[in-house]
Design a protein around this motif. Structure first.
Motif, PDB file in Angstrom:
ATOM      1  N   ALA A   1       0.835  -1.207   0.000  1.00  0.00           N
ATOM      2  CA  ALA A   1       0.000   0.000   0.000  1.00  0.00           C
ATOM      3  C   ALA A   1       0.869   1.257   0.000  1.00  0.00           C
ATOM      4  CB  ALA A   1      -0.929  -0.005   1.213  1.00  0.00           C
ATOM      5  N   LEU A   2       1.939   1.230   0.793  1.00  0.00           N
ATOM      6  CA  LEU A   2       2.846   2.368   0.861  1.00  0.00           C
ATOM      7  C   LEU A   2       3.489   2.638  -0.500  1.00  0.00           C
ATOM      8  CD1 LEU A   2       4.232   4.569   2.515  1.00  0.00           C
ATOM      9  CD2 LEU A   2       5.952   2.857   3.191  1.00  0.00           C
ATOM     10  N   GLY A   3       3.895   1.585  -1.173  1.00  0.00           N
ATOM     11  CA  GLY A   3       4.475   1.744  -2.506  1.00  0.00           C
ATOM     12  C   GLY A   3       3.507   2.412  -3.471  1.00  0.00           C
ATOM     13  N   TYR A   4       2.250   2.003  -3.425  1.00  0.00           N
ATOM     14  CA  TYR A   4       1.240   2.608  -4.292  1.00  0.00           C
ATOM     15  C   TYR A   4       0.960   4.055  -3.882  1.00  0.00           C
ATOM     16  CZ  TYR A   4       0.469  -2.063  -6.160  1.00  0.00           C
ATOM     17  OH  TYR A   4       0.628  -3.290  -6.746  1.00  0.00           O
ATOM     18  N   ALA A   5       0.988   4.338  -2.586  1.00  0.00           N
ATOM     19  CA  ALA A   5       0.786   5.709  -2.110  1.00  0.00           C
ATOM     20  C   ALA A   5       1.929   6.611  -2.578  1.00  0.00           C
ATOM     21  CB  ALA A   5       0.668   5.727  -0.589  1.00  0.00           C
ATOM     22  N   GLU A   6       3.143   6.072  -2.537  1.00  0.00           N
ATOM     23  CA  GLU A   6       4.300   6.844  -3.003  1.00  0.00           C
ATOM     24  C   GLU A   6       4.212   7.096  -4.506  1.00  0.00           C
ATOM     25  OE1 GLU A   6       7.544   5.417   0.345  1.00  0.00           O
ATOM     26  OE2 GLU A   6       7.299   4.211  -1.470  1.00  0.00           O
TER      27      GLU A   6
END
Length: 138
Positions: A74-79
């Motif tokens: 999720a963090l990767g997609y948010a970034e």
């Protein structure tokens, strides 16, 4: 964000909460599987894939060690979409897991990242939670 996706994720999260409150594990598992399927189906769709679905999936994961890679995804997609709201909330959740597991250095790193992102948004409650966590880690 795709409004249809947001509404679907919100509905599933609401149903997951209701099932959890009632102690209905069968319904909880059913809704969790539906949310996981939604995430998997949308993962390679540049329009439908969004960190909200992955963060929600991780939020309802019963095992923190299973939740961690979901939060990281999720963090990767948010970034990718440069969403400070999601970066802050997801990094905070990751920091909490690391803290619970005794991984203080990783918890501190994630909490600092959450703090940096939270300073760019207007969520005073999240900022306060992050500051409290940082105080316990330093």
């Amino acid at each position: 964000m795709n409004t249809k996706l947001y509404k679907k994720v919100h509905t599933l999260a609401t149903e997951l909460m209701k099932a959890a409150e009632k102690g209905n594990q069968a319904k909880f598992d059913e809704y969790y599987t539906e949310l996981k399927t939604l995430c998997d189906e949308n993962e390679h769709d540049s329009v439908k894939n969004h960190p909200v679905q992955w963060e929600t999936l991780a939020d309802f994961c019963d095992d923190t060690e299973e939740a961690l890679p979901i939060y990281e995804k999720a963090l990767g997609y948010a970034e990718e979409i440069k969403s400070n709201d999601f970066i802050a909330s997801i990094s905070y959740a990751i920091a909490i897991i690391h803290q619970q597991e005794g991984r203080t250095v990783k918890a501190l790193r994630s909490a600092k990242y959450a703090d940096e992102s939270a300073k760019k948004i207007g969520d005073a409650g999240l900022q306060q939670d992050i500051k409290k966590l940082l105080n316990t880690l330093t």
